[in-house]
Design an enzyme around this catalytic site. Structure first.
Site: not given
Length: 183
Positions: A60-61, A85, A89, A91, A129
């Protein structure tokens, strides 16, 4: 399955002036992040790019750090690297969607970004990947950033005319006779 399909990869662009790239990486899964950085550096090296790297706490940063660097530093392009990953939840969905949206919004403002934030179901998918000898998504993100830098340089300084501008031969000044004049 994506691992068995073949796909076309654009050849790397060439540059007459060195490219400065910033890798912004979240080392949350350090081994995966390190592999992606290695792949990105290897691709950047092929075109002679100068590469710096910074680390941020999470995916997110990454868009925030790139936005700050795009405004305050002197980089031609950015490589966003990280790994999310799926957990138990929702999130996961928030992090995947919001980090991608942030990068997309920056890209639409003209920031040259290669998005290498992996969004996977399990660690094994991430390892495959991230591996430079396998899917090399870090190298792919660096290549994407380089292609956008090449486009940005190609179009730098070009401007579009705003509004209608008549062709020069059709411009007539009021009071002058129509048609060609002879001196």
């Amino acid at each position: 399955m994506a691992g068995t399909e073949s796909h076309y990869i654009l050849p790397l662009p060439s540059f007459d002036k060195p490219v400065r790239l910033l890798i912004v990486v979240s080392p949350y899964y350090k081994d995966i992040a390190d592999n992606m950085v290695a792949g990105a550096r290897a691709v950047a090296e092929k075109v002679g790019a100068v590469v710096d790297k910074i680390e941020v706490p999470g995916a997110l940063e990454i868009p925030t750090a790139i936005s700050m660097a795009a405004r305050m530093a002197d980089y031609d392009g950015f490589v966003a690297l990280g790994c999310v990953i799926r957990g138990e939840t929702t999130h996961y969905d928030t992090v995947c969607n919001d980090s991608s949206r942030g990068l997309t919004m920056l890209g639409l403002q003209g920031v040259c970004i290669g998005n290498g934030i992996l969004t996977v179901e399990n660690r094994r998918q991430a390892e495959v990947r991230a591996d430079p000898a396998d899917q090399d998504k870090g190298g792919g993100a660096a290549a994407a950033a380089l292609h956008l830098v090449a486009l940005s340089r190609k179009w730098a300084g070009l401007t579009k005319e705003i509004g209608f501008r008549p062709r020069a031969e059709s411009i007539r000044i009021a009071g002058e006779p129509e048609g060609p004049t002879q001196a």
